[in-house]
Design an enzyme around this catalytic site. Structure first.
Site, PDB file in Angstrom:
ATOM      1  N   CYS A 196       0.830  -1.207   0.000  1.00 16.46           N
ATOM      2  CA  CYS A 196       0.000   0.000   0.000  1.00 16.46           C
ATOM      3  C   CYS A 196       0.862   1.255   0.000  1.00 16.46           C
ATOM      4  CB  CYS A 196      -0.946   0.014   1.190  1.00 16.46           C
ATOM      5  SG  CYS A 196      -2.257   1.248   1.005  1.00 16.46           S
ATOM      6  N   CYS A 374      -5.568   2.180  -4.939  1.00 13.35           N
ATOM      7  CA  CYS A 374      -5.087   2.817  -3.721  1.00 13.35           C
ATOM      8  C   CYS A 374      -6.066   3.931  -3.344  1.00 13.35           C
ATOM      9  CB  CYS A 374      -3.689   3.390  -3.931  1.00 13.35           C
ATOM     10  SG  CYS A 374      -2.968   4.087  -2.428  1.00 13.35           S
TER      11      CYS A 374
END
Length: 446
Positions: A196, A374
């Site tokens: 991430c 994201c």
């Protein structure tokens, strides 16, 4: 009829189901062994079971085994919400054994050695487990100790150092952010691969907004120190984030990689192309370096970097001699951003190809295009939803309805804050969520 009654009895009697699952886990040979019970492991194990069942070729209960010694399973995307004061960290974990259904055998051990030539793995206790197909979903490891002084600083309540990258420290991020009244807040991102990759600045934007809303915008300065050359890997979103940074008066130092923390002096050391530089901080939020697990490095199934070497389209091992080895998620060599969203797109492809190989001897036409996402929090009530695929090319799901996804929107914020956590626990880890495809399993043109 007896078999049907037995299954019905296990469904109606949790204790019996647990005893049966324990017996199944005592076997030494399985049709499918899944290593790792994180987001990728639970998702793929359930999807494989469901795929065979939907084709009318159901596997027997206990034919699929999951190897993982962890006590808890974590919803890691929730740690950003904890760091922003939006969730309690207890909400981001559940006991692992509560998430594994009775039809999957749970072996509470980790793998010590991969032996693909004999289609087997050796666990940490020395137990040899054989498989017909192996799916590796171990995730990656966080290398806290490679930054001198970091672990000590994280353990010190007065250090001003925190990180949303672990369950144990994510709440300290909120404590430190909320307590800061004035000074210099630095948020870091390391060079190289991390999971991430947008999270280091998500928490920064939330801190910025918190200070604006509480009258501290003029007394707290915020700077982003990153080992990367830009704000984000995809140019479209990077440009939008950099414009946002400049508009909000947030400083940035690119090509600055954190290599040391001195909590006593409140100094952070960064490596640059020209050497090292020491920077004073009042608050330091750290995204630590990451990499492949030690058990994978140098193993027969890994590439030179330590990732499981799989074809970027089929997710099958690149070595034809290891055609019964597969991988997805953070541990894989797939050249895309390592996120939970990526797993939702990878799992159906791997499932379809594994099923086809077992059923016909050949992979299906399922191809992973590198999709990942994201959800970039930019403040309380706003989120920029970055979605892209291989080649860092945007692949947006909502732009035709809501407009350009580089523009932060309230609707996306509530997806991240409320919808995604709900879907994760109730559908994804049960194998019933397919990301941008929603609740419908992709058919890949069949």
């Amino acid at each position: 009829m007896l078999a049907l009654r037995s299954k019905a009895f296990m469904r109606s009697s949790p204790a019996a189901a647990r005893r049966w699952a324990s017996t199944a886990a005592d076997k030494d040979k399985f049709k499918v062994v899944v290593v790792g019970a994180g987001s990728g492991g639970l998702t793929i194990a359930n999807q494989i079971y469901n795929r065979f069942k939907s084709a009318g070729k159901a596997l027997n209960e206990g034919d699929i085994a999951i190897l993982d010694a962890a006590e808890y399973h974590y919803y890691q995307p929730g740690w950003t919400l904890v760091g922003a004061g939006l969730k309690k960290k207890d909400d981001t974990r559940r006991r692992l054994d509560s998430l594994i259904p009775a039809h999957l055998a749970h072996i509470p051990e980790n793998v010590q050695t991969f032996e693909p030539k004999s289609s087997s793995v050796i666990t940490t206790s020395g137990r040899k487990i054989s498989y017909e197909n192996l799916v590796v979903a171990t995730g990656l490891q966080t290398n806290w100790s490679t930054v001198p002084g970091l672990e000590k600083a994280l353990a010190d309540p007065a250090s001003g150092v925190s990180s949303i990258y672990s369950y144990n420290t994510c709440d300290k991020a909120w404590t430190d952010i909320d307590a800061l009244r004035s000074g210099k807040a630095i948020f870091t991102q390391p060079a190289g691969v991390i999971k991430c990759a947008g999270a280091p600045q998500k928490i920064m934007w939330m801190a910025w907004d918190r200070y604006q809303r509480t009258g501290r915008g003029d007394t707290v300065s915020i700077d982003f120190y990153t080992g990367m050359p830009s704000m984000f890997s995809v140019k479209k979103y990077s440009d939008a984030l950099d414009a946002l940074r400049q508009e909000r008066g947030v400083g940035a130092e690119f090509g600055h990689n954190l290599v040391g923390v001195n909590a006593d002096a409140h100094k952070a050391t960064f490596k640059t192309a020209d050497g090292t530089v020491d920077v004073d901080y009042t608050l330091l939020h750290v995204a630590p370096p990451m990499g492949p697990l030690e058990v994978l490095k140098g193993s027969p199934i890994a590439d030179e970097a330590g990732w499981v070497a799989v074809d970027k389209g089929t997710l099958r091992h690149t070595n034809p001699e290891l055609g019964n080895v597969w991988a997805l998620g953070d541990c894989s060599s797939l050249p895309t951003s390592k996120t939970a969203a990526a797993i939702t797109a990878q799992a159906p492809v791997l499932t379809e190809n594994l099923f086809s190989v077992v059923d016909t001897g050949k992979v299906a036409g399922a191809e992973y295009d590198g999709y990942t996402s994201c959800p970039l929090l930019t403040g309380y009530g706003k989120l920029m939803l970055a979605e892209f695929k291989y080649g860092l090319e945007p692949k947006e799901s909502f732009s035709s309805y809501l407009g350009d996804q580089a523009i932060p929107r309230t609707a996306y914020y509530y997806l991240k804050k409320d919808f995604f956590p709900y879907v994760y626990w109730n559908y994804m880890v049960k194998g019933n969520w397919f990301g941008s495809q929603g609740f419908s399993r992709p058919t890949f043109g069949q």
